[in-house]
Design a protein around this motif. Structure first.
Motif, PDB file in Angstrom:
ATOM      1  N   ASN A 175      -7.297 -68.009 -87.180  1.00 26.64           N
ATOM      2  CA  ASN A 175      -7.546 -68.719 -86.065  1.00 26.64           C
ATOM      3  C   ASN A 175      -6.132 -68.844 -84.999  1.00 26.64           C
ATOM      4  O   ASN A 175      -6.121 -68.649 -83.899  1.00 26.64           O
ATOM      5  CB  ASN A 175      -8.108 -70.020 -86.076  1.00 26.64           C
ATOM      6  CG  ASN A 175      -8.508 -70.865 -84.951  1.00 26.64           C
ATOM      7  OD1 ASN A 175      -9.354 -70.344 -84.004  1.00 26.64           O
ATOM      8  ND2 ASN A 175      -7.876 -71.961 -84.574  1.00 26.64           N
ATOM      9  N   TYR A 176      -5.154 -69.186 -85.486  1.00 25.62           N
ATOM     10  CA  TYR A 176      -3.832 -69.111 -85.133  1.00 25.62           C
ATOM     11  C   TYR A 176      -3.267 -67.709 -84.518  1.00 25.62           C
ATOM     12  O   TYR A 176      -2.711 -67.702 -83.244  1.00 25.62           O
ATOM     13  CB  TYR A 176      -2.811 -69.736 -86.076  1.00 25.62           C
ATOM     14  CG  TYR A 176      -1.241 -69.645 -85.618  1.00 25.62           C
ATOM     15  CD1 TYR A 176      -0.883 -70.469 -84.669  1.00 25.62           C
ATOM     16  CD2 TYR A 176      -0.384 -68.659 -85.991  1.00 25.62           C
ATOM     17  CE1 TYR A 176       0.354 -70.417 -84.393  1.00 25.62           C
ATOM     18  CE2 TYR A 176       0.981 -68.599 -85.743  1.00 25.62           C
ATOM     19  CZ  TYR A 176       1.388 -69.425 -84.826  1.00 25.62           C
ATOM     20  OH  TYR A 176       2.827 -69.503 -84.218  1.00 25.62           O
ATOM     21  N   LEU A 177      -3.352 -66.575 -85.325  1.00 23.66           N
ATOM     22  CA  LEU A 177      -3.235 -65.556 -84.611  1.00 23.66           C
ATOM     23  C   LEU A 177      -4.015 -64.770 -83.690  1.00 23.66           C
ATOM     24  O   LEU A 177      -3.468 -64.137 -82.969  1.00 23.66           O
ATOM     25  CB  LEU A 177      -2.936 -64.426 -86.062  1.00 23.66           C
ATOM     26  CG  LEU A 177      -2.307 -64.793 -87.171  1.00 23.66           C
ATOM     27  CD1 LEU A 177      -2.262 -63.794 -88.309  1.00 23.66           C
ATOM     28  CD2 LEU A 177      -0.663 -64.542 -86.672  1.00 23.66           C
ATOM     29  N   LEU A 180      -2.495 -66.149 -80.523  1.00 22.95           N
ATOM     30  CA  LEU A 180      -1.287 -65.522 -80.183  1.00 22.95           C
ATOM     31  C   LEU A 180      -1.727 -64.141 -79.340  1.00 22.95           C
ATOM     32  O   LEU A 180      -1.108 -63.711 -78.635  1.00 22.95           O
ATOM     33  CB  LEU A 180      -0.461 -65.019 -81.433  1.00 22.95           C
ATOM     34  CG  LEU A 180       0.198 -66.365 -81.936  1.00 22.95           C
ATOM     35  CD1 LEU A 180       1.331 -65.697 -83.140  1.00 22.95           C
ATOM     36  CD2 LEU A 180       1.030 -66.942 -80.977  1.00 22.95           C
ATOM     37  N   LEU A 181      -2.887 -63.596 -79.975  1.00 25.64           N
ATOM     38  CA  LEU A 181      -3.379 -62.264 -79.091  1.00 25.64           C
ATOM     39  C   LEU A 181      -3.625 -62.913 -77.775  1.00 25.64           C
ATOM     40  O   LEU A 181      -3.584 -61.996 -76.873  1.00 25.64           O
ATOM     41  CB  LEU A 181      -4.521 -61.924 -79.747  1.00 25.64           C
ATOM     42  CG  LEU A 181      -4.351 -61.451 -81.326  1.00 25.64           C
ATOM     43  CD1 LEU A 181      -5.721 -60.843 -81.663  1.00 25.64           C
ATOM     44  CD2 LEU A 181      -3.372 -60.089 -81.334  1.00 25.64           C
ATOM     45  N   ALA A 182      -4.170 -64.238 -77.358  1.00 21.40           N
ATOM     46  CA  ALA A 182      -4.192 -64.507 -76.199  1.00 21.40           C
ATOM     47  C   ALA A 182      -3.103 -64.809 -75.273  1.00 21.40           C
ATOM     48  O   ALA A 182      -2.912 -64.447 -74.084  1.00 21.40           O
ATOM     49  CB  ALA A 182      -5.394 -65.426 -76.225  1.00 21.40           C
ATOM     50  N   SER A 183      -2.195 -65.601 -76.117  1.00 19.80           N
ATOM     51  CA  SER A 183      -1.115 -66.274 -75.278  1.00 19.80           C
ATOM     52  C   SER A 183       0.062 -65.203 -75.152  1.00 19.80           C
ATOM     53  O   SER A 183       0.753 -65.340 -74.211  1.00 19.80           O
ATOM     54  CB  SER A 183      -0.654 -67.700 -76.122  1.00 19.80           C
ATOM     55  OG  SER A 183      -0.117 -67.114 -77.488  1.00 19.80           O
ATOM     56  N   GLU A 184       0.138 -63.988 -75.976  1.00 18.33           N
ATOM     57  CA  GLU A 184       1.413 -63.323 -75.881  1.00 18.33           C
ATOM     58  C   GLU A 184       1.059 -61.917 -75.287  1.00 18.33           C
ATOM     59  O   GLU A 184       1.792 -60.961 -75.162  1.00 18.33           O
ATOM     60  CB  GLU A 184       1.856 -62.983 -77.431  1.00 18.33           C
ATOM     61  CG  GLU A 184       2.396 -64.469 -78.126  1.00 18.33           C
ATOM     62  CD  GLU A 184       3.516 -64.932 -77.234  1.00 18.33           C
ATOM     63  OE1 GLU A 184       4.493 -64.516 -76.638  1.00 18.33           O
ATOM     64  OE2 GLU A 184       3.326 -66.185 -77.209  1.00 18.33           O
ATOM     65  N   ALA A 185      -0.452 -61.967 -74.805  1.00 21.29           N
ATOM     66  CA  ALA A 185      -0.575 -60.679 -73.982  1.00 21.29           C
ATOM     67  C   ALA A 185       0.052 -60.425 -72.623  1.00 21.29           C
ATOM     68  O   ALA A 185       0.350 -61.422 -72.023  1.00 21.29           O
ATOM     69  CB  ALA A 185      -2.253 -60.523 -73.708  1.00 21.29           C
ATOM     70  N   PRO A 186       0.365 -59.236 -72.528  1.00 18.24           N
ATOM     71  CA  PRO A 186       1.125 -59.242 -71.127  1.00 18.24           C
ATOM     72  C   PRO A 186       0.194 -59.293 -69.976  1.00 18.24           C
ATOM     73  O   PRO A 186      -0.912 -59.132 -70.241  1.00 18.24           O
ATOM     74  CB  PRO A 186       1.626 -57.760 -71.414  1.00 18.24           C
ATOM     75  CG  PRO A 186       0.711 -57.071 -72.359  1.00 18.24           C
ATOM     76  CD  PRO A 186       0.437 -58.011 -73.174  1.00 18.24           C
ATOM     77  N   ALA A 187       0.826 -59.451 -69.041  1.00 17.85           N
ATOM     78  CA  ALA A 187       0.016 -59.893 -67.814  1.00 17.85           C
ATOM     79  C   ALA A 187      -0.920 -58.670 -67.329  1.00 17.85           C
ATOM     80  O   ALA A 187      -2.058 -59.021 -66.949  1.00 17.85           O
ATOM     81  CB  ALA A 187       1.137 -59.843 -66.436  1.00 17.85           C
TER      82      ALA A 187
END
Length: 240
Positions: A175-177, A180-187
């Motif tokens: 769930n945490y990772l 990160l797939l959402a928050s760290e995705a490039p614009a």
């Protein structure tokens, strides 16, 4: 897609510290490496799917893309990999992996070719790690390693007395990772409707797993475990 060489704890440390580093590196070499990663992902996906002709085509494109990376490295500064002997070894190592995989594909040995290609991901990941470079692919790899751990161990945990506790911990990590797939995705990805759709499928599969674990329903847990890989694979081949 199984990557037993990945170690779980270092990946968690990478994920936890991700905010300290840029998602996209600005240097030309890393950008070239990421461009070459696109046909690599396709080759990895096609060999895993058992598609012989498509695997050969994708692998040929990956080899051509890698040749362009090699030429780039010869022609300009390799910062942040300057004076890094590992870069030279990585260039050679990836080329060797591609050559071996091409032979295996030609012989109809697609599972073996897939395993060989998995080594390319490890080589590139280690190169970036040694030079403190993080890209979105690293977050995808971290999720993938934990997902494979769940797929390998989850069925065993379901039969163990303390299995639900282990499954709960694993579901929380995923769930945490996934976050990160959402928050760290490039614009460029965040503005893509396709990315949002594919990421949403990954997120829903993780939510279903957590819900099943919280309910303690082993039938639902087994079903949820079986449904986490397909959404990830679709996201990986397009944006990983």
């Amino acid at each position: 897609m199984n990557i037993p060489r990945f170690r779980v704890l270092p990946l968690l440390a990478l994920a936890a510290g991700a905010c300290a580093w840029p998602v996209w590196a600005a240097d030309p070499v890393t950008d070239a490496l990421q461009k070459a990663y696109v046909p690599y992902r396709a080759a990895l996906f096609k060999t895993n799917a058992g598609q012989a002709g498509e695997s050969a085509d994708a692998l040929n494109q990956a080899q051509q893309a890698w040749a362009r990376v090699t030429q780039l490295v010869k022609s300009q500064s390799t910062v942040p990999y300057a004076n890094d002997a590992l870069l030279a070894r990585t260039l050679t190592g990836v080329e060797e992996h591609y050559a071996k995989a091409a032979q295996q594909v030609a012989a109809g040995q697609l599972p073996q070719a897939h395993d060989t290609l998995e080594g390319v991901r490890d080589l590139l990941s280690e190169l970036r790690r040694q030079n403190q470079v993080i890209v979105y692919s690293d977050h995808m790899n971290a999720y993938h390693a934990q997902m494979e751990h769940l797929l390998d161990e989850g069925p065993k945990w379901l039969k163990a007395d303390d299995g639900l506790q282990k499954l709960a911990a694993q579901a929380g990590v995923l769930n945490y990772l996934a976050g990160l797939l959402a928050s760290e995705a490039p614009a460029s990805a965040q503005s893509s409707a396709e990315f949002k759709e594919l990421l949403g499928a990954v997120t829903r599969s993780v939510a279903a797993l957590n819900t099943a674990v919280a309910a303690g329903d082993k039938t639902l847990i087994e079903k949820a475990i079986g449904q986490v890989k397909a959404p990830y694979s679709k996201l990986f081949v397009k944006f990983g």
